[in-house]
Design a protein around this motif. Sequence first.
Motif, PDB file in Angstrom:
ATOM      1  N   MET A   1       0.817  -1.205   0.000  1.00  9.69           N
ATOM      2  CA  MET A   1       0.000   0.000   0.000  1.00  9.69           C
ATOM      3  C   MET A   1       0.859   1.268   0.000  1.00  9.69           C
ATOM      4  SD  MET A   1      -3.396   0.545   2.261  1.00  9.69           S
ATOM      5  CE  MET A   1      -2.819   1.705   3.462  1.00  9.69           C
ATOM      6  N   ILE A   2       0.396   2.276  -0.692  1.00  5.50           N
ATOM      7  CA  ILE A   2       1.176   3.517  -0.749  1.00  5.50           C
ATOM      8  C   ILE A   2       0.930   4.354   0.501  1.00  5.50           C
ATOM      9  CG2 ILE A   2       1.401   5.713  -1.994  1.00  5.50           C
ATOM     10  CD1 ILE A   2       1.060   4.206  -4.588  1.00  5.50           C
ATOM     11  N   LYS A   3       2.017   4.776   1.129  1.00  7.66           N
ATOM     12  CA  LYS A   3       1.916   5.600   2.340  1.00  7.66           C
ATOM     13  C   LYS A   3       1.409   6.998   1.952  1.00  7.66           C
ATOM     14  CE  LYS A   3       5.004   7.085   6.030  1.00  7.66           C
ATOM     15  NZ  LYS A   3       5.388   8.403   5.555  1.00  7.66           N
ATOM     16  N   ASP A   4       0.658   7.625   2.839  1.00  6.46           N
ATOM     17  CA  ASP A   4       0.124   8.971   2.556  1.00  6.46           C
ATOM     18  C   ASP A   4       1.244   9.953   2.231  1.00  6.46           C
ATOM     19  OD1 ASP A   4      -2.376   8.156   2.900  1.00  6.46           O
ATOM     20  OD2 ASP A   4      -2.709   9.117   4.848  1.00  6.46           O
ATOM     21  N   PHE A   5       0.929  10.874   1.338  1.00  6.44           N
ATOM     22  CA  PHE A   5       1.905  11.921   0.990  1.00  6.44           C
ATOM     23  C   PHE A   5       1.153  13.207   0.700  1.00  6.44           C
ATOM     24  CE2 PHE A   5       0.804   9.404  -2.739  1.00  6.44           C
ATOM     25  CZ  PHE A   5       0.288  10.364  -3.576  1.00  6.44           C
ATOM     26  N   LYS A   6       1.895  14.319   0.723  1.00 10.59           N
ATOM     27  CA  LYS A   6       1.283  15.599   0.339  1.00 10.59           C
ATOM     28  C   LYS A   6       1.614  15.839  -1.134  1.00 10.59           C
ATOM     29  CE  LYS A   6       1.745  17.393   5.015  1.00 10.59           C
ATOM     30  NZ  LYS A   6       2.865  16.651   5.634  1.00 10.59           N
ATOM     31  N   TYR A   7       0.600  16.186  -1.887  1.00 11.94           N
ATOM     32  CA  TYR A   7       0.745  16.320  -3.339  1.00 11.94           C
ATOM     33  C   TYR A   7       0.887  17.783  -3.734  1.00 11.94           C
ATOM     34  CZ  TYR A   7      -0.655  16.059  -8.269  1.00 11.94           C
ATOM     35  OH  TYR A   7      -0.713  16.170  -9.629  1.00 11.94           O
ATOM     36  N   LEU A   8       1.938  18.089  -4.469  1.00 10.24           N
ATOM     37  CA  LEU A   8       2.153  19.459  -4.944  1.00 10.24           C
ATOM     38  C   LEU A   8       2.193  19.444  -6.470  1.00 10.24           C
ATOM     39  CD1 LEU A   8       5.003  20.523  -2.478  1.00 10.24           C
ATOM     40  CD2 LEU A   8       2.566  21.054  -2.291  1.00 10.24           C
ATOM     41  N   SER A   9       1.605  20.470  -7.068  1.00  6.58           N
ATOM     42  CA  SER A   9       1.506  20.489  -8.529  1.00  6.58           C
ATOM     43  C   SER A   9       1.901  21.859  -9.077  1.00  6.58           C
ATOM     44  CB  SER A   9       0.060  20.136  -8.909  1.00  6.58           C
ATOM     45  OG  SER A   9      -0.093  20.189 -10.279  1.00  6.58           O
ATOM     46  N   PRO A  10       3.218  22.129  -9.129  1.00  8.57           N
ATOM     47  CA  PRO A  10       3.659  23.450  -9.607  1.00  8.57           C
ATOM     48  C   PRO A  10       3.277  23.679 -11.069  1.00  8.57           C
ATOM     49  CG  PRO A  10       5.513  21.913  -9.465  1.00  8.57           C
ATOM     50  CD  PRO A  10       4.333  21.222  -8.854  1.00  8.57           C
ATOM     51  N   ARG A  11       3.105  24.940 -11.432  1.00 10.91           N
ATOM     52  CA  ARG A  11       2.695  25.288 -12.802  1.00 10.91           C
ATOM     53  C   ARG A  11       3.845  25.857 -13.623  1.00 10.91           C
ATOM     54  NH1 ARG A  11      -1.635  22.569 -14.186  1.00 10.91           N
ATOM     55  NH2 ARG A  11      -2.116  21.757 -12.143  1.00 10.91           N
ATOM     56  N   THR A  12       4.952  26.201 -12.966  1.00  9.22           N
ATOM     57  CA  THR A  12       6.118  26.706 -13.707  1.00  9.22           C
ATOM     58  C   THR A  12       7.366  26.022 -13.155  1.00  9.22           C
ATOM     59  OG1 THR A  12       6.573  28.484 -12.138  1.00  9.22           O
ATOM     60  CG2 THR A  12       5.082  29.020 -13.974  1.00  9.22           C
ATOM     61  N   LEU A  13       8.434  26.058 -13.959  1.00 13.76           N
ATOM     62  CA  LEU A  13       9.700  25.462 -13.509  1.00 13.76           C
ATOM     63  C   LEU A  13      10.200  26.188 -12.266  1.00 13.76           C
ATOM     64  CD1 LEU A  13      12.138  23.619 -13.829  1.00 13.76           C
ATOM     65  CD2 LEU A  13      13.070  25.223 -15.519  1.00 13.76           C
ATOM     66  N   LYS A  14      10.072  27.513 -12.280  1.00 12.53           N
ATOM     67  CA  LYS A  14      10.548  28.308 -11.155  1.00 12.53           C
ATOM     68  C   LYS A  14       9.837  27.882  -9.865  1.00 12.53           C
ATOM     69  CE  LYS A  14      11.509  33.033  -9.963  1.00 12.53           C
ATOM     70  NZ  LYS A  14      11.060  34.406 -10.081  1.00 12.53           N
ATOM     71  N   GLU A  15       8.524  27.725  -9.978  1.00 16.83           N
ATOM     72  CA  GLU A  15       7.729  27.313  -8.815  1.00 16.83           C
ATOM     73  C   GLU A  15       8.173  25.918  -8.332  1.00 16.83           C
ATOM     74  OE1 GLU A  15       3.047  26.444  -7.890  1.00 16.83           O
ATOM     75  OE2 GLU A  15       3.510  27.514  -9.736  1.00 16.83           O
ATOM     76  N   ALA A  16       8.409  25.029  -9.292  1.00 13.25           N
ATOM     77  CA  ALA A  16       8.834  23.662  -8.929  1.00 13.25           C
ATOM     78  C   ALA A  16      10.165  23.701  -8.181  1.00 13.25           C
ATOM     79  CB  ALA A  16       8.967  22.805 -10.184  1.00 13.25           C
ATOM     80  N   LEU A  17      11.095  24.510  -8.669  1.00  7.50           N
ATOM     81  CA  LEU A  17      12.427  24.545  -8.043  1.00  7.50           C
ATOM     82  C   LEU A  17      12.361  25.131  -6.626  1.00  7.50           C
ATOM     83  CD1 LEU A  17      14.594  25.580 -11.148  1.00  7.50           C
ATOM     84  CD2 LEU A  17      14.322  23.310 -10.138  1.00  7.50           C
ATOM     85  N   VAL A  18      11.453  26.078  -6.429  1.00  4.82           N
ATOM     86  CA  VAL A  18      11.272  26.635  -5.078  1.00  4.82           C
ATOM     87  C   VAL A  18      10.728  25.542  -4.144  1.00  4.82           C
ATOM     88  CG1 VAL A  18       9.925  28.299  -3.706  1.00  4.82           C
ATOM     89  CG2 VAL A  18      10.994  29.018  -5.854  1.00  4.82           C
ATOM     90  N   GLN A  19       9.780  24.762  -4.660  1.00  5.34           N
ATOM     91  CA  GLN A  19       9.212  23.679  -3.831  1.00  5.34           C
ATOM     92  C   GLN A  19      10.256  22.601  -3.526  1.00  5.34           C
ATOM     93  OE1 GLN A  19       5.729  22.429  -5.998  1.00  5.34           O
ATOM     94  NE2 GLN A  19       4.531  24.192  -5.337  1.00  5.34           N
ATOM     95  N   LEU A  20      11.092  22.277  -4.505  1.00  7.65           N
ATOM     96  CA  LEU A  20      12.156  21.284  -4.266  1.00  7.65           C
ATOM     97  C   LEU A  20      13.092  21.792  -3.182  1.00  7.65           C
ATOM     98  CD1 LEU A  20      13.306  20.104  -7.840  1.00  7.65           C
ATOM     99  CD2 LEU A  20      11.549  19.147  -6.407  1.00  7.65           C
ATOM    100  N   ASP A  21      13.396  23.085  -3.255  1.00 11.78           N
ATOM    101  CA  ASP A  21      14.310  23.686  -2.282  1.00 11.78           C
ATOM    102  C   ASP A  21      13.703  23.641  -0.872  1.00 11.78           C
ATOM    103  OD1 ASP A  21      16.680  25.046  -1.640  1.00 11.78           O
ATOM    104  OD2 ASP A  21      15.560  26.932  -1.488  1.00 11.78           O
ATOM    105  N   LYS A  22      12.415  23.931  -0.797  1.00 10.20           N
ATOM    106  CA  LYS A  22      11.724  24.007   0.494  1.00 10.20           C
ATOM    107  C   LYS A  22      11.611  22.624   1.157  1.00 10.20           C
ATOM    108  CE  LYS A  22       7.452  25.956   2.271  1.00 10.20           C
ATOM    109  NZ  LYS A  22       6.111  26.314   1.832  1.00 10.20           N
ATOM    110  N   HIS A  23      11.424  21.578   0.334  1.00 12.50           N
ATOM    111  CA  HIS A  23      11.196  20.244   0.903  1.00 12.50           C
ATOM    112  C   HIS A  23      12.370  19.310   0.644  1.00 12.50           C
ATOM    113  CE1 HIS A  23       7.185  21.676   1.603  1.00 12.50           C
ATOM    114  NE2 HIS A  23       7.029  21.916   0.326  1.00 12.50           N
TER     115      HIS A  23
END
Length: 289
Positions: free
Chosen positions: A1-23
């Motif tokens: 079974m897959i363990k619970d996770f928080k799902y993030l769905s960035p809309r731009t590369l910049k936004e994605a990189l900020v989220q990667l940095d944060k987590h």
Amino acid sequence: MIKDFKYLSPRTLKEALVQLDKHQDDYKIIAGGQSLLILMRQGLVAPEYLIDINGIPELNYIKSDGKKGLKIGALTTHRDIEKSAFFKGAFQVLPQMENRLASIQTRNRGTLAGNICHADPAGDPAPVLMALGARLKLANSKRERIVSMEDFSVDYFETLLEPGEMLTEIQLPALPQNTGASYYKFNIIESDMATISVAACINLDDSGSCKDIRIALGAAAARPIRAKKAEAVLRGKKVTEAMLKKAGTAASEEAEPVTDINASEEYRRELLKVLVPRVVGEAMSRAQV
Ligand SMILES: Cc1cc2nc3c(=O)[nH]c(=O)nc-3n(C[C@H](O)[C@H](O)[C@H](O)COP(=O)(O)OP(=O)(O)OC[C@H]3O[C@@H](n4cnc5c(N)ncnc54)[C@H](O)[C@@H]3O)c2cc1C
């Protein structure tokens, strides 16, 4: 079974990189999910954050960079490449390889970038990209860097990627005239992973001698590797059948295959003796204009 996770769905590369940095400590990027979801379902990977990059259209492209070569964005699927008319000359080896990778269903979802980042040493794309001299653009929220495909895989399922970093683009530098490339995967079940695979890209001079060559092997070590001793047998020479055979023996000796469920170490070495001459021979015939 897959363990619970928080799902993030960035809309731009910049936004994605900020989220990667944060987590940084506890995330996984998901692209096609063809490898990641299997690991998550088996409980081998259990990230707290799943960062889905599918909503970032700027990562989905194949484009020509003028005379410099081709660029492939991180969201480009195997099927996009298989069907693309962009790949001409020696680059046609890439769609040819994709045509034998997995099933159409997996090729429709799975991305070239995801395959490389998963870093299975038996994966099809890495040896082909190594033979073509590909470079990878890696980015985090602060900078970009370019690494060679050859250096990118460091061990079983391990890459040079640092926390907070993602692969954004695969670059194929233009190849000189009279260059040919070929790839062959040996597998028992059609569309399965390779038992052993060989990719070669050769450039011939005006007299038909081997000016330069790259030979790359898959499922032959803990990561895809260059067969540099085999290359040295051929580089600068007018290649004969005897030399091809010698190159096959050299590749077989420098490889570090293991025994596993698919084949023994000895069998893999024997396959290299046969396949290296065959694949290099085919690349040579494609290089002759
Ligand atoms: C039934 C089946 C058969 C298969 N057969 C073959 C085969 O014959 N040959 C072969 O080579 N492969 C095969 N595969 C593997 C398949 O090709 C890969 O699973 C797929 O290409 C991975 O791409 P993805 O987009 O689905 O990656 P995902 O599963 O989404 O991600 C894979 C890994 O890469 C990371 N990742 C994804 N994108 C990025 C990025 N841009 N930057 C940084 N990290 C990233 C993820 O975090 C994860 O760790 C098979 C898979 C299946 C399910």
